[in-house]
Design an enzyme around this catalytic site. Structure first.
Site, PDB file in Angstrom:
ATOM      1  N   GLY A  91       0.726  -1.231  -0.009  1.00 30.31           N
ATOM      2  CA  GLY A  91      -0.064  -0.007   0.007  1.00 30.31           C
ATOM      3  C   GLY A  91       0.557   1.230   0.013  1.00 30.31           C
ATOM      4  CD  GLN A  92       3.380   4.867  -3.533  1.00 32.05           C
ATOM      5  OE1 GLN A  92       2.795   4.062  -4.365  1.00 32.05           O
ATOM      6  NE2 GLN A  92       4.271   5.437  -3.656  1.00 32.05           N
ATOM      7  N   GLY A  93       0.827   5.660   0.603  1.00 32.42           N
ATOM      8  CA  GLY A  93      -0.088   6.894   0.955  1.00 32.42           C
ATOM      9  C   GLY A  93       0.672   8.291   0.846  1.00 32.42           C
ATOM     10  CB  THR A 149       3.493  10.664   5.056  1.00 33.13           C
ATOM     11  OG1 THR A 149       2.749   9.661   5.669  1.00 33.13           O
ATOM     12  CG2 THR A 149       2.434  11.996   4.941  1.00 33.13           C
ATOM     13  CE  LYS A 162       2.420   4.510   7.676  1.00 32.96           C
ATOM     14  NZ  LYS A 162       1.300   4.830   8.551  1.00 32.96           N
ATOM     15  CG  ASP A 208      -7.146   8.236   7.060  1.00 34.82           C
ATOM     16  OD1 ASP A 208      -8.471   8.339   6.422  1.00 34.82           O
ATOM     17  OD2 ASP A 208      -6.168   8.041   6.537  1.00 34.82           O
TER      18      ASP A 208
END
Length: 714
Positions: A16-18, A20, A38, A135
């Site tokens: 997964g990618q966000g 930050t 992470k 979130d």
């Protein structure tokens, strides 16, 4: 390849990618076990240091089975770049689960309840530690499959989390826009200046949107063009929705919004669960923070659902499936009221069958004493009054057709919609077939029970006939002894005689009607047998499953084509053929459901309406016959007692009459009269002994029939 002192990972193994950070699947060097790491990017280091450290500190103090566990904090090589090492959730995120074609219309009820329990458990841990997540969304809820095969969901991504008590507020903005509270959305997405502060209830709004999406497969508030393309309308829908509504969809540009206070019919949740869930959604999807529930009430209401037992019910006459949520300590009276709310069958009319027998329930009995039910083994509800069949309610999904033009992106998107629709059609087919199973099972049990009741009624009538014959025989002997012109024959004897004649008529009528009922039940049994044979030979489910496999394979191929973005000529031709084949397969599925499965189902509903009408009438007749037999039994008992009393008084009456006759006659013919009297008394004694013997023998026969045994010498 990247690594820390204890872990290593490939950059291609991204989970997964966000904004930050990115999450990768890693291995522990010493054991080879899978973990998740992470890795924070350069943007994350532009944040204040205390914000950077917040997630580390937050995860260190949270320890719960529904929160992704922090295992270590390490650094990448010599860069001093911080890495969070966490437990690896092989099942992906809840969003990944919802994006699967079979879950396009929401999760199954059992899986939804696991999500509900997991989110409530994780959020309870956060509130006990004074943490607001900020979130919450399906992408931040991870799935793990336990050793028992059951899912466990865990909250993750605490980059936006901070400590906040119930009475505290904050002004900073975090979150994903589709799940943002409307007040935060206005400032963060629409960039409108405001001085509003936000409390912990912003998490409740995000949870409400997440629960709705989990239950239905889609977001609750959708403007025309989508939330990301029509942001002003998105805000308008969420802030101007009528009180109590849980969804609003705009179907055309500048068109009206279609509001809803219920979950859609395509949702896979039962009416029983919807009844409990909808009020929760209505009260946490509340834009006014002052009106929104607090976490205490949210936890109380959700835990109330999770602590209830599920009783599976199938209403035979209505042909409807129900799940009734009650507490195990509730009484049967409460259960029957809940059944009434779902079926409309009043408690006084409810009868139950389970595993072929009538289920006798005491109103004061607690629910936990009811036999355990499952989706495959429900309790069959039968109404004492006739009810019209309703059947399984469903909405057939739209199956789009492919346009002739060649478009890799559009084709892949349409292929997913078609695959989702075929999954839903398979579910509808299985529901219809299961409903038919329950109908045939319930009718079979009902026929068996009614046949047994007919047999018992005829047996009881036969016993009453024996008692009646004895009374008639005794009556005739008494009349013979008293003489045809005696007071016995003219007064009380006349009433007894009339009652016995009426009893003969009643028993004959009952026996004839019961025999007619048996013939009707035999006719239904023959029809049931033919229908049952046809049903068990039906292969619709297998055919739809084969077509679904073909459709799913084409969908996967079209997804691969989209990833390539450009195809060679031959590949393009194959792509076009596959697209045509998918359309053909989808049409076959629709034809199977509409022209085969649905038609047989409607025919069975018509049959069950007639069968249950006849069964209901027979049931009422047998109940009436039972009451009549009970009344006749009492009448014959009284009659028998009266005749026995009269019979035992005969010697005394005869002795008094003979003494008077003797005093008168002896003066005229003393020797002759004495001789005649002696002979007559001797004959009378013999007759009395004979009658007494018959009386004893008949009583033995009646007793043995009542006990269900074969009498000796008969």
């Amino acid at each position: 390849m990247q690594s820390t002192s204890n872990y290593l990972w490939l950059l291609k193994d991204i989970l997964g990618q966000g904004a930050t950070a990115s999450v990768y699947k890693a291995r522990r060097k010493q054991t080879g076990d899978h973990n998740a790491v992470k890795v924070f990017n350069h943007v994350s280091y532009l944040r204040p240091y205390e914000v950077q450290m917040r997630e580390f500190d937050m995860l260190r103090k949270l320890n719960h089975k529904n929160i992704v566990k922090l295992l270590a904090v390490e650094e990448v090589g010599s860069t001093k770049q911080k890495v969070l090492v966490m437990e690896y959730c092989a099942g992906g995120s809840l969003l990944n689960v919802l994006e699967e074609s079979e879950n396009a219309f929401g999760l199954s009820e059992s899986e939804f309840l696991i999500v509900l329990q997991s989110v409530v458990g994780g959020m309870n841990q956060l509130r006990e530690n004074g943490v607001v997540h900020r979130d919450i969304k399906p992408g931040n809820i991870m799935r793990v499959v336990g050793e028992d095969g059951q899912s466990v969901y865990k909250l993750t991504d605490f980059g936006a989390a901070r400590e906040l008590e119930d009475d505290e507020q904050f002004m900073s903005l975090y979150g994903t826009e589709e799940y943002l509270h409307p007040d935060m959305y206005e400032r963060a997405v629409l960039r409108k200046p405001q001085n509003k502060k936000y409390g912990v209830t912003v998490d409740l709004w995000s949870i409400g949107v997440t629960f709705y999406q989990t239950a239905t497969g889609s977001l609750p508030f959708i403007p025309y063009g989508g939330p990301r393309k029509n942001k002003e309308m998105m805000h308008k829908i969420t802030t101007e929705k009528p009180e109590g509504t849980i969804a609003g969809v705009q179907h055309r540009d500048c068109g009206p919004v279609e509001w809803s206070k219920e979950l859609p019919i395509t949702c896979r949740l039962s009416e029983g669960l919807k009844f409990l869930l909808v009020p929760i959604l209505a009260n946490i999807l509340e834009a006014d923070q002052a009106k929104c529930w607090g976490f205490d009430q949210f936890f109380a209401e959700t835990n109330d659902i999770l602590h209830r037992s599920v009783i599976h019910i199938f209403s035979l006459q209505q042909a409807t499936v129900h799940k009734v949520y009650v507490h195990s300590y509730n009484t049967i009276n409460v259960l029957m009221d809940a059944i009434f709310r779902q079926t409309g069958v009043p408690a006084v009319e409810q009868e139950f069958m389970y595993e072929g027998y009538y289920l006798e329930l005491d109103l004061a009995q607690q629910v936990h004493l009811v036999p355990k039910t499952t989706e495959e083994r429900p309790i069959i509800l039968v109404s004492k009054e006739q009810k019209a069949p309703i059947g399984i309610t469903y909405k057939e999904p739209d199956v789009p057709t492919f346009p002739p033009m060649f478009d890799l992106i559009s084709d892949a998107n349409l292929a997913k919609i078609v695959t989702c629709a075929v999954h839903q059609l398979l579910r509808i087919t299985k529901s219809i077939m299961k409903c038919q199973d329950f109908i045939l099972r319930g009718v079979y049990w009902m026929l068996a029970i009614l046949k047994e009741e007919c047999r018992k009624t005829l047996q009881r009538a036969a016993t009453l006939n024996l008692k009646l014959d004895f009374c008639k025989s005794t009556m005739m002997r008494i009349q013979k002894i008293y003489g045809p012109h005696s007071r016995m024959n003219q007064s009380d004897g006349g009433d007894v005689h009339m009652k016995l004649q009426l009893t003969v008529h009643f028993l004959a009528t009952i026996s004839q009607n019961v025999q007619n009922s048996q013939k009707q039940l035999d006719q239904i049994a023959a029809q049931w047998s033919n229908t049952n044979d046809i049903h068990h030979k039906d292969s619709t489910i297998g055919k739809v499953e084969v077509l679904l496999e073909k459709v799913s394979a084409i969908h996967q191929q079209l997804k691969k084509d989209r990833m390539r973005m450009k195809l060679q000529y031959n590949d393009e031709q194959i792509h076009k053929f596959e697209k045509l084949n998918m359309g053909i397969h989808a049409k076959k599925v629709l034809a199977l459901v509409r022209e085969d499965c649905e038609q047989k189902y409607k025919k069975l509903l018509t049959c069950v309406k007639d069968w249950m009408r006849i069964a209901c009438d027979i049931r009422k007749q047998l109940r009436s016959f039972g009451e009549q037999c009970e009344s006749l039994h009492c009448d014959l008992e009284n009659c028998e007692a009266y005749l026995n009393n009269m019979f035992h008084q005969i010697p005394l009456k005869l002795e008094g009459d003979q003494s008077t006759t003797k005093s008168t006659a002896s003066t005229v013919y003393p020797d002759q009269k004495c001789m005649e009297m002696a002979i007559r008394m001797k004959q009378l004694k013999q007759e009395m002994e004979h009658v007494t013997k018959e009386l004893q023998q008949n009583n033995m026969i009646i007793q043995s029939l009542s006990d269900g045994q074969k009498p000796q010498g008969v």
